[in-house]
Design a protein around this motif. Sequence first.
Motif, mmCIF file in Angstrom:
data_model
loop_
_atom_site.group_PDB
_atom_site.id
_atom_site.type_symbol
_atom_site.label_atom_id
_atom_site.label_comp_id
_atom_site.label_asym_id
_atom_site.label_seq_id
_atom_site.Cartn_x
_atom_site.Cartn_y
_atom_site.Cartn_z
ATOM 1 N N GLU A 1 0.889 -1.032 0.002
ATOM 2 C CA GLU A 1 -0.007 0.087 0.267
ATOM 3 C C GLU A 1 0.833 1.237 -0.108
ATOM 4 O O GLU A 1 1.951 1.369 0.630
ATOM 5 N N THR A 2 0.504 2.245 -0.744
ATOM 6 C CA THR A 2 1.221 3.483 -0.965
ATOM 7 C C THR A 2 0.495 4.688 -0.309
ATOM 8 O O THR A 2 -0.779 4.796 -0.414
ATOM 9 N N LEU A 3 1.301 5.346 0.392
ATOM 10 C CA LEU A 3 0.805 6.659 1.203
ATOM 11 C C LEU A 3 1.390 7.856 0.406
ATOM 12 O O LEU A 3 2.367 8.007 0.065
ATOM 13 N N SER A 4 0.307 8.489 0.269
ATOM 14 C CA SER A 4 0.631 10.098 -0.460
ATOM 15 C C SER A 4 0.290 11.019 0.532
ATOM 16 O O SER A 4 -0.643 11.156 1.093
ATOM 17 N N PHE A 5 1.052 12.075 0.250
ATOM 18 C CA PHE A 5 0.786 13.364 1.080
ATOM 19 C C PHE A 5 1.179 14.548 0.383
ATOM 20 O O PHE A 5 2.111 14.362 -0.582
ATOM 21 N N ASN A 6 0.421 15.606 0.403
ATOM 22 C CA ASN A 6 1.135 16.908 0.077
ATOM 23 C C ASN A 6 1.953 17.759 0.976
ATOM 24 O O ASN A 6 1.436 17.834 1.983
ATOM 25 N N VAL A 7 3.024 18.268 0.652
ATOM 26 C CA VAL A 7 3.700 19.239 1.403
ATOM 27 C C VAL A 7 3.552 20.574 1.033
ATOM 28 O O VAL A 7 3.351 20.933 0.057
ATOM 29 N N ILE A 8 2.964 21.199 2.196
ATOM 30 C CA ILE A 8 2.711 22.589 1.958
ATOM 31 C C ILE A 8 3.570 23.612 2.639
ATOM 32 O O ILE A 8 4.270 23.148 3.650
ATOM 33 N N LYS A 9 4.255 24.453 1.570
ATOM 34 C CA LYS A 9 5.077 25.325 1.907
ATOM 35 C C LYS A 9 4.605 26.779 2.217
ATOM 36 O O LYS A 9 3.438 27.097 1.655
ATOM 37 N N TYR A 10 5.232 27.607 2.923
ATOM 38 C CA TYR A 10 4.964 28.677 3.492
ATOM 39 C C TYR A 10 5.304 29.592 2.338
ATOM 40 O O TYR A 10 6.308 29.743 1.518
ATOM 41 N N ASP A 11 4.213 30.745 2.187
ATOM 42 C CA ASP A 11 4.760 31.977 1.084
ATOM 43 C C ASP A 11 5.824 32.715 1.504
ATOM 44 O O ASP A 11 6.067 32.957 2.930
ATOM 45 N N THR A 12 6.503 33.588 0.722
ATOM 46 C CA THR A 12 7.695 34.136 0.789
ATOM 47 C C THR A 12 7.322 35.661 0.219
ATOM 48 O O THR A 12 6.690 35.557 -0.584
ATOM 49 N N GLU A 13 7.748 36.515 1.024
ATOM 50 C CA GLU A 13 7.667 38.101 0.352
ATOM 51 C C GLU A 13 8.905 38.503 0.563
ATOM 52 O O GLU A 13 9.699 38.551 1.455
ATOM 53 N N ILE A 14 9.388 39.364 -0.975
ATOM 54 C CA ILE A 14 10.612 39.933 -0.896
ATOM 55 C C ILE A 14 10.323 41.288 -1.515
ATOM 56 O O ILE A 14 9.587 41.710 -2.430
ATOM 57 N N VAL A 15 10.950 42.422 -0.754
ATOM 58 C CA VAL A 15 10.599 43.662 -1.250
ATOM 59 C C VAL A 15 11.939 44.511 -1.011
ATOM 60 O O VAL A 15 12.993 44.309 -0.109
ATOM 61 N N ILE A 16 12.674 45.048 -2.391
ATOM 62 C CA ILE A 16 13.588 45.912 -2.291
ATOM 63 C C ILE A 16 13.120 47.281 -1.574
ATOM 64 O O ILE A 16 12.231 47.937 -2.047
ATOM 65 N N THR A 17 14.221 47.468 -0.656
ATOM 66 C CA THR A 17 13.797 48.812 0.152
ATOM 67 C C THR A 17 14.773 49.932 -0.136
ATOM 68 O O THR A 17 14.697 50.815 0.877
ATOM 69 N N GLU A 18 15.760 49.865 -0.857
ATOM 70 C CA GLU A 18 16.573 50.955 -1.274
ATOM 71 C C GLU A 18 16.775 51.312 -2.832
ATOM 72 O O GLU A 18 16.508 50.319 -3.599
#
Length: 129
Positions: free
Chosen positions: A1-18
């Motif tokens: 029997e095979t188990l499957s699952f989804n890996v949930i990744k967190y969002d990332t935000e990047i902003v240039i501030t200079e």
Amino acid sequence: ETLSFNVIKYDTEIVITENLSKVYDGKAVSDPDVEVKPNTSEVKYEYYDVTNSIALGNSAPSAAGRYTVQAYVEETDVYEAAASEKVKFIIALFIFLYQNSYDTICLTNKRFYNCPLPFFAKLHLQQVY
């Protein structure tokens, strides 16, 4: 029997501030300051020469011209990859003219900003590439 699952990744935000715009001094611009949330991956940069329509990769420009820079972080086991918006900047050569047809500038630490100056100190500029 095979188990499957989804890996949930967190969002990332990047902003240039200079703002990298500066008066030409023969030296390459430094990579800009950025704000990254919450990813701790190494920040990488991509430069583009708008004046000559040339991708510069991660090589920061030093010549006078118009450019964009984009910061990005790569995907990790926990966080999604992310890229900032492209930010415009210029490296400008200036001819100083006493004419009212140009924008007034103020030089501070080799960076330039629109700012009020006393009448006798007003300099008007023409960008030359």
